[in-house]
Design a protein around this motif. Structure first.
Motif, mmCIF file in Angstrom:
data_model
loop_
_atom_site.group_PDB
_atom_site.id
_atom_site.type_symbol
_atom_site.label_atom_id
_atom_site.label_comp_id
_atom_site.label_asym_id
_atom_site.label_seq_id
_atom_site.Cartn_x
_atom_site.Cartn_y
_atom_site.Cartn_z
ATOM 1 N N GLY A 81 21.756 58.702 33.587
ATOM 2 C CA GLY A 81 22.840 58.780 32.880
ATOM 3 C C GLY A 81 24.207 58.337 33.517
ATOM 4 O O GLY A 81 25.083 58.125 33.028
ATOM 5 N N THR A 82 23.630 57.714 35.095
ATOM 6 C CA THR A 82 24.829 57.160 35.605
ATOM 7 C C THR A 82 25.231 55.720 34.976
ATOM 8 O O THR A 82 24.289 54.695 34.895
ATOM 9 N N LEU A 83 26.553 55.268 35.124
ATOM 10 C CA LEU A 83 26.902 53.933 34.443
ATOM 11 C C LEU A 83 27.558 53.465 35.970
ATOM 12 O O LEU A 83 28.547 54.313 36.473
ATOM 13 N N LEU A 84 27.409 52.226 36.258
ATOM 14 C CA LEU A 84 27.810 51.770 37.562
ATOM 15 C C LEU A 84 28.231 50.450 37.119
ATOM 16 O O LEU A 84 27.662 49.458 36.659
ATOM 17 N N TRP A 85 29.847 50.262 37.008
ATOM 18 C CA TRP A 85 30.499 48.947 36.608
ATOM 19 C C TRP A 85 30.868 48.148 38.070
ATOM 20 O O TRP A 85 31.650 48.633 38.922
ATOM 21 N N VAL A 86 30.196 47.012 38.343
ATOM 22 C CA VAL A 86 30.518 46.318 39.228
ATOM 23 C C VAL A 86 31.249 44.969 38.760
ATOM 24 O O VAL A 86 30.868 44.150 38.445
ATOM 25 N N GLU A 87 32.931 45.251 39.142
ATOM 26 C CA GLU A 87 33.739 44.486 38.576
ATOM 27 C C GLU A 87 33.834 43.082 39.387
ATOM 28 O O GLU A 87 34.331 41.947 39.181
ATOM 29 N N ASP A 88 33.666 43.232 40.843
ATOM 30 C CA ASP A 88 33.868 42.218 41.665
ATOM 31 C C ASP A 88 32.618 41.381 41.851
ATOM 32 O O ASP A 88 31.632 41.819 42.440
ATOM 33 N N PRO A 89 32.485 40.407 41.132
ATOM 34 C CA PRO A 89 31.517 39.415 41.062
ATOM 35 C C PRO A 89 30.780 38.979 42.717
ATOM 36 O O PRO A 89 29.603 38.830 42.837
ATOM 37 N N THR A 90 31.772 39.033 43.645
ATOM 38 C CA THR A 90 31.313 38.586 44.964
ATOM 39 C C THR A 90 30.335 39.915 45.800
ATOM 40 O O THR A 90 30.096 39.434 46.655
ATOM 41 N N ALA A 91 30.765 41.090 45.012
ATOM 42 C CA ALA A 91 30.219 41.897 45.829
ATOM 43 C C ALA A 91 28.506 41.911 45.825
ATOM 44 O O ALA A 91 27.945 42.037 44.765
ATOM 45 N N ALA A 92 27.904 42.030 46.770
ATOM 46 C CA ALA A 92 26.346 42.283 46.961
ATOM 47 C C ALA A 92 25.854 43.585 46.549
ATOM 48 O O ALA A 92 26.863 44.511 46.787
ATOM 49 N N ARG A 93 25.122 43.538 45.537
ATOM 50 C CA ARG A 93 24.544 44.885 45.174
ATOM 51 C C ARG A 93 23.011 44.990 45.213
ATOM 52 O O ARG A 93 22.562 43.862 45.023
#
Length: 130
Positions: A81-93
């Protein structure tokens, strides 16, 4: 073709990579990217990467199970149920399944103000060049 199509993740799974469901490729979606990644406890469900080259943000949705994400060095606990928005395209994930039956959707588009064009990485893998 009718107004809509349906499929289950099991129908979409890439034969050579049973943990990956190439949803965008299956439906021929050209307006945004979407894939599902599956795994059991301890499996990588999102390989480490950034979107620096594309400049695009990504949304992850934990559909089932439980995952542990690392984004820009920070741990993020992500039960179903978690939604995770990674707005910074340079952030490693990256993400690892912490429960059996984990399914994570990854949804991407173009940077703000730009039209989406599929990068083709998924087609490359499906056609044996990945």
């Amino acid at each position: 073709m009718g107004a809509y199509r349906t499929a289950s993740l099991d129908e979409i799974v890439a034969e050579q990579w049973p943990y990956w469901a190439p949803i965008r490729h299956h439906f021929g979606i050209r307006t945004f990217g979407i894939n599902a990644w599956r795994g059991g406890r301890g499996d990588s469900v999102i390989t480490e990467h950034s979107e620096e080259a594309s400049g695009a943000p990504e949304l992850y949705v934990v559909m089932s199970g439980h995952a542990s994400f690392t984004v820009a060095g920070e741990e993020v606990d992500a039960p179903a149920g978690t939604l995770l928005w990674v707005e910074d395209p340079t952030a490693a994930r990256t993400a690892t399944a912490t429960a059996d039956g984990t399914v994570v959707l990854s949804i991407g588009a173009a940077p703000p103000g730009q039209a989406y064009e599929p990068s083709g990485w998924d087609s490359g893998y499906l056609e044996g060049g990945g």
